[in-house]
Write a protein that holds these residues in place. Structure first.
Motif, short mmCIF file in Angstrom:
data_model
loop_
_atom_site.label_atom_id
_atom_site.label_comp_id
_atom_site.label_asym_id
_atom_site.label_seq_id
_atom_site.Cartn_x
_atom_site.Cartn_y
_atom_site.Cartn_z
N LEU A 79 0.90 -1.04 -0.21
CA LEU A 79 0.07 0.00 0.07
C LEU A 79 1.17 1.40 0.24
O LEU A 79 0.66 2.20 -0.68
CB LEU A 79 -0.92 -0.11 1.14
N LYS A 80 1.93 1.32 0.94
CA LYS A 80 2.80 2.37 0.87
C LYS A 80 3.47 2.63 -0.39
O LYS A 80 3.60 4.00 -0.98
CB LYS A 80 3.76 2.24 1.88
N GLU A 81 3.90 1.56 -1.01
CA GLU A 81 4.60 2.09 -2.36
C GLU A 81 3.62 2.53 -3.47
O GLU A 81 4.02 3.39 -4.38
CB GLU A 81 4.92 0.54 -3.02
N ARG A 82 2.42 2.05 -3.40
CA ARG A 82 1.42 2.60 -4.51
C ARG A 82 1.03 3.81 -3.97
O ARG A 82 0.74 4.85 -4.94
CB ARG A 82 0.36 1.59 -4.63
N ASP A 83 0.76 4.01 -2.81
CA ASP A 83 0.41 5.30 -2.14
C ASP A 83 1.39 6.43 -2.74
O ASP A 83 1.22 7.64 -3.26
CB ASP A 83 -0.09 5.24 -0.70
N GLN A 84 2.80 6.15 -2.37
CA GLN A 84 3.86 7.13 -2.49
C GLN A 84 4.03 7.57 -3.92
O GLN A 84 4.63 8.44 -4.54
CB GLN A 84 4.96 6.66 -1.86
N ALA A 85 3.74 6.36 -5.01
CA ALA A 85 4.11 6.56 -6.06
C ALA A 85 2.90 7.24 -7.06
O ALA A 85 3.15 7.75 -8.27
CB ALA A 85 4.20 5.18 -6.97
N HIS A 86 1.76 7.59 -6.27
CA HIS A 86 0.59 8.46 -7.22
C HIS A 86 0.50 9.60 -6.41
O HIS A 86 0.40 9.78 -5.22
CB HIS A 86 -0.63 7.56 -7.11
N PRO A 87 0.41 10.80 -7.19
CA PRO A 87 0.32 12.10 -6.39
C PRO A 87 -1.00 12.36 -5.66
O PRO A 87 -1.24 13.15 -4.86
CB PRO A 87 0.57 13.14 -7.56
N ASN A 88 -1.93 11.61 -6.26
CA ASN A 88 -3.20 11.84 -5.51
C ASN A 88 -3.94 10.42 -5.15
O ASN A 88 -4.74 9.74 -5.75
CB ASN A 88 -4.63 12.44 -6.72
N SER A 89 -3.33 9.65 -4.16
CA SER A 89 -3.80 8.62 -3.77
C SER A 89 -4.89 8.74 -2.36
O SER A 89 -4.31 9.47 -1.44
CB SER A 89 -2.71 7.87 -3.39
N ILE A 90 -5.77 7.86 -2.18
CA ILE A 90 -6.70 8.05 -1.14
C ILE A 90 -6.83 6.55 -0.53
O ILE A 90 -7.06 5.43 -1.38
CB ILE A 90 -7.95 8.38 -1.44
N ILE A 91 -6.63 6.07 0.78
CA ILE A 91 -6.81 4.63 1.23
C ILE A 91 -7.96 4.75 2.15
O ILE A 91 -8.18 5.56 2.79
CB ILE A 91 -5.60 4.47 1.98
N VAL A 92 -8.68 3.68 1.85
CA VAL A 92 -10.18 3.48 2.36
C VAL A 92 -10.45 2.04 3.12
O VAL A 92 -9.50 1.22 2.57
CB VAL A 92 -11.22 3.87 1.58
N HIS A 93 -11.44 1.96 3.64
CA HIS A 93 -11.86 0.39 4.10
C HIS A 93 -13.27 0.53 4.08
O HIS A 93 -13.94 1.39 4.40
CB HIS A 93 -11.09 -0.03 5.18
#
Length: 855
Positions: A79-93
């Motif tokens: 998750l961190k890798e994808r989150d940091q690679a995208h300028p507009n990333s949102i993590i939800v559950h």
């Protein structure tokens, strides 16, 4: 025209041509790119505090283990890798991130799970049924912070730093939501609305005492209210975090989240589903539905594009990514959190209690008793000193493998911390108690001790109950029964007979403590291990039909002896699952009847089938289907007009209509939206039961006491009470004295879908990590639940619970077409136009100056 003027005009035309071409080609491409905002949504669901658990999985389904998956330090790396690679990333559950947890989280009130989620950077989430395992007060402490009143948890706990949302979780007294219904994220210059919603079935999955102050309202109505408020704020990109089940079906999705998609406003673009632990990636009603397995084994990644001018999502594409530990290194920060709590619990977890001589697997008894359930039930009897013990399958959350038994092993099997209850019952009370837990699809639920019983698979009824030595149990004698307090207080149809029949309740120890004490008392060693398996405590009898009648009319089948095999043909008149289970009504020119055991038909199918006659709660039915063939399509028979008193055995199972009936005694009968009322004409009255699974819920019913309506439905009976059961939204319509309404026409007169959804209420706890087809079951609850053809509430029994039970891991891709034409010029194009204007102005001034000089 002189030479200078001609040259000026030529230069001007050439320049304008260049600007025009540049604008139509380069300018438009730049505008299209800059008018779109790319956003990445990462999501999880149903973690259940299993932050340190790893799983060997066969992802491809070829029978070969593909690798080791899960564990939150690996999840964090992905998750961190994808989150940091995208300028507009949102993590939800989508809920159930806590509850039913592994010891490393559960022993600290799941605060370690929250700590890890904060480290990963979650932004928004909703609540599932397990967030309410310890009641509303504890949930709000988990959200807002504060140390546990009994000293459990961690010191200085400060709550969750991400938003928790629920639009349909409301206080009973005020109607206000206990959490914000929605939140708004701003990315660049666009806004995204996130709405949270929880399945209404949660009300039947947790201890009633813990949620006495709240209720779960209709999911679709709550989402639509939130959408209306978001749109009033100018927000068109809307995502729903729904702790509501879904299943994959080809390129689309089915289940309750699919029905939600049909019922909510089209402004909703994406629904994150949960609750039944499936892998889902499909489109329903142009809404993308995604669910990412369970227990941190996978996560979802959705890429979306939002049009700046419309503020709406114009493209969405999802993938479900499995967390393969071979492809990443564990995240150091999360690994340190895990290590910290593992070190704290290690002494207790590794406490040795005995030795197990074989692998003990199983939860629900289904086809008969199993060793693990027998061991637990025996421990309940030993601890409480009662006559009988019963343990629900959903409360058994893990296996006990061969080898040394530790305290941690038993905790993983029974993580809920329920309390044992001892109560007095009559011998005859065992029949309704055991009948209620028999599922027509899956068989028995409870593990038992102190008694044996047999049950008829065809009729789904207990045949006889004895003591283990075969001695008959006296129906009129008093005995004692021990259960856990979830079973003893739940109002679900499966468990209610326990609280209704039980008297003089005494509370005992925590169920896990009783289990630990019992295993210790056995003194088992490697040389003298525990040996226990199936002992014939529960035996299903599959009677071969004595009467094989061959092809008969439905009327003849209805009148045949129970257990007879018949072949009938008719037209399907209701959607499977409209009253729970895989069942439907079928009708020919002679009669109608309920058929249980298949969902492979639709309304209007002409069907030929072979099945066995039976009875369920007083209603004739066909079950144990051995042949089902679709022979064509037929129009539905017209509903026969009747008076309320004429709804009887003579037309049971057939479509009928009552015209001009006055509504009275309108009442909601459960938290899922099912309701009842009395329909009266000419002094005659009949009960009308409207199951929420037919598409109409109490909160959306447009009529009230005193209104006159026409009602189409199936004539039915439940435990001696005849009733009328509407089959879809359009079946209840306003009555006009002029007789303009034709109740046989499908003409809905209020804002509800015309479809007959096949959703199933499933008040069940989440499941343990075994080969259990991704079944969700609640604070200890139950199998893909019992058949429900319409029970009565309060003085009339309610039958509402159902369960979703398939596991299709096919991942489908969804992409909407787009045509992002620019509505405004780009900054480059603006500069060019400005430059062109300056050049043009300069040339004009130059020519004027030349002219003046000549003059």
């Amino acid at each position: 025209m002189n030479h200078s003027t001609k040259r000026f005009i030529g230069m001007l035309l050439f320049f304008l041509l260049i600007v025009s071409q540049f604008s139509s080609v380069f300018g438009r491409e730049v505008s299209a790119a800059e008018d779109l905002v790319d956003v990445q949504l990462l999501s999880m669901n149903d973690l259940h505090g299993k932050i340190d658990q790893s799983y060997e999985l066969d992802i491809t389904g070829d029978g070969v283990v593909d690798g080791v998956y899960g564990r939150m330090d690996y999840v964090a790396s992905y998750l961190k890798e994808r989150d940091q690679a995208h300028p507009n990333s949102i993590i939800v559950h989508a809920g159930d991130m806590i509850g039913g947890s592994a010891p490393v989280s559960g022993l600290f009130q799941d605060e370690p799970t929250v700590e890890i989620m904060e480290e990963i950077g979650f932004d928004y989430g909703t609540v599932g049924n397990h967030e309410f395992d310890e009641g509303t007060t504890e949930l709000l402490r988990m959200v807002n912070g504060g140390e546990h009143p009994d000293g459990l948890g961690t010191a200085g706990y400060d709550g969750m730093n991400f938003a928790n949302l629920c639009a349909n979780c409301v206080y009973k007294d005020s109607g206000e939501t206990i959490l914000p219904p929605y939140a708004i994220a701003e990315v660049e210059d666009v806004k995204i609305g996130f709405v949270g919603v929880n399945t209404q079935a949660s009300a039947g999955m947790v201890m009633p005492a813990g949620i006495e102050d709240i209720e779960f309202t209709n999911e679709a109505a709550a989402v639509n209210q939130a959408v209306e408020e978001l749109q009033a704020k100018g927000i068109e990109a809307i995502v729903v975090l729904a702790h509501i089940p879904a299943e994959q079906s080809g390129e689309t999705a089915v289940g309750e989240s699919a029905e939600l998609a049909k019922q909510v406003d089209d402004a909703v673009d994406i629904i994150f589903a949960a609750h039944n632990h499936q892998v889902v990636n499909g489109v329903v009603d142009n809404k993308l539905i995604v669910q990412a397995s369970e227990y941190g084994k996978a996560f979802a990644d959705i890429d979306i594009q939002i049009d700046r001018s419309t503020q709406d999502i114009i493209k969405k594409q999802a993938e479900v990514v499995f967390v393969d530990q071979n492809k990443k290194e564990p995240d150091p920060a999360v690994r340190d959190i895990l290590t910290k709590y593992q070190d704290l619990i290690e002494p207790k977890m590794n406490q040795k209690l005995g030795y197990n001589g074989q692998d003990l697997t199983g939860d629900y008894t289904n086809n008969g008793d199993h060793g693990l359930g027998n061991l637990i039930a025996d421990g309940m009897l030993w601890q409480i000193d009662a006559d009988f013990a019963m343990m629900n399958g959903g409360g058994i959350r893990d296996d006990l493998l061969q080898g040394e038994i530790t305290w941690g092993d038993l905790y993983n099997i029974m993580p809920f911390g329920n309390t044992l209850m001892k109560m007095e019952i009559k011998g005859e009370d065992l029949y309704p108690i055991l009948n209620a837990q028999l599922s027509p699809i899956y068989g028995p639920d409870y593990s038992i001790a102190g008694l044996h019983y047999t049950w008829d698979i065809a009729t789904n009824k207990v045949i006889d109950i004895t003591f283990p030595d075969g001695t008959a149990i006296d129906p009129k004698a008093s005995y004692t029964l021990v259960v856990n307090n979830y079973m003893g207080t739940s109002l679900s149809d499966k468990h209610r007979p326990i609280s209704e029949k039980g008297q003089n309740v005494e509370m005992g120890p925590v169920d896990l403590d009783a289990f630990v004490n019992y295993v210790k008392s056995l003194g088992s060693t490697e040389e003298n291990p525990i040996q226990i398996g199936s002992e014939g405590r529960i035996v299903g009898i599959e009677n071969t039909p004595e009467n094989i009648l061959g092809e008969v009319s439905i009327n003849e089948a209805r009148n045949a002896e129970t257990g007879s095999e018949v072949t009938i043909e008719g037209v399907v008149t209701t959607t499977p699952g409209a009253w729970g289970g895989n069942g439907f009504y079928i009708q020919d020119e002679t009669a109608g009847i309920y058929v249980f055991g298949s969902d492979e038909v639709t309304i209007g199918d002409q069907v030929k089938l072979t099945a066995v006659t039976g009875e369920y709660n007083g209603e004739r039915q066909l079950t144990d289907i051995s042949l089902l063939e679709k022979t064509g399509q037929s129009p539905l028979p017209d509903a026969v007009e009747v008076n309320p008193s004429e709804i009887s055995e003579q037309n049971q199972g057939q479509l009928v209509v009552i015209k001009g009936a006055t509504i009275s005694e309108l009442e909601k009968v459960n938290d899922y939206g099912t309701f009842e009322f009395m329909a009266t004409t000419n002094g005659q009255a009949v009960l009308v039961r409207v199951d929420n699974r037919t598409g109409l819920a109490y909160d959306a019913f447009p009529f009230e006491n005193g209104d006159k309506v026409n009602i189409i439905g199936v004539s039915s009976v439940y435990n001696g009470t005849f009733q009328l059961k509407p089959t879809k939204v359009a079946d209840i319509s306003e009555f006009t004295e002029q007789g303009e309404d034709d109740p046989n026409e499908d003409s809905p007169n209020y804002d509800q879908p015309e479809e007959d959804p096949t959703t199933e209420d499933n008040p069940n706890n989440e499941e343990k990590p075994t080969e259990n087809n991704g079944v969700e079951d609640p604070n200890n609850e139950e199998t893909p639940n019992d058949q429900d053809k319409g029970g009565n509430s309060s003085n009339k029994d309610k039958i509402e619970n159902e369960r979703n039970n398939s596991n299709n891991d096919k991942i489908a891709e969804n992409e909407q077409s787009k045509n992002p034409l620019p509505n405004t010029a780009t900054s480059i194009f603006d500069l060019m136009l400005a430059g062109a204007g300056l050049v043009l102005a300069s040339l004009i001034l130059f020519m004027i100056g030349r002219k003046k000089q000549r003059v």
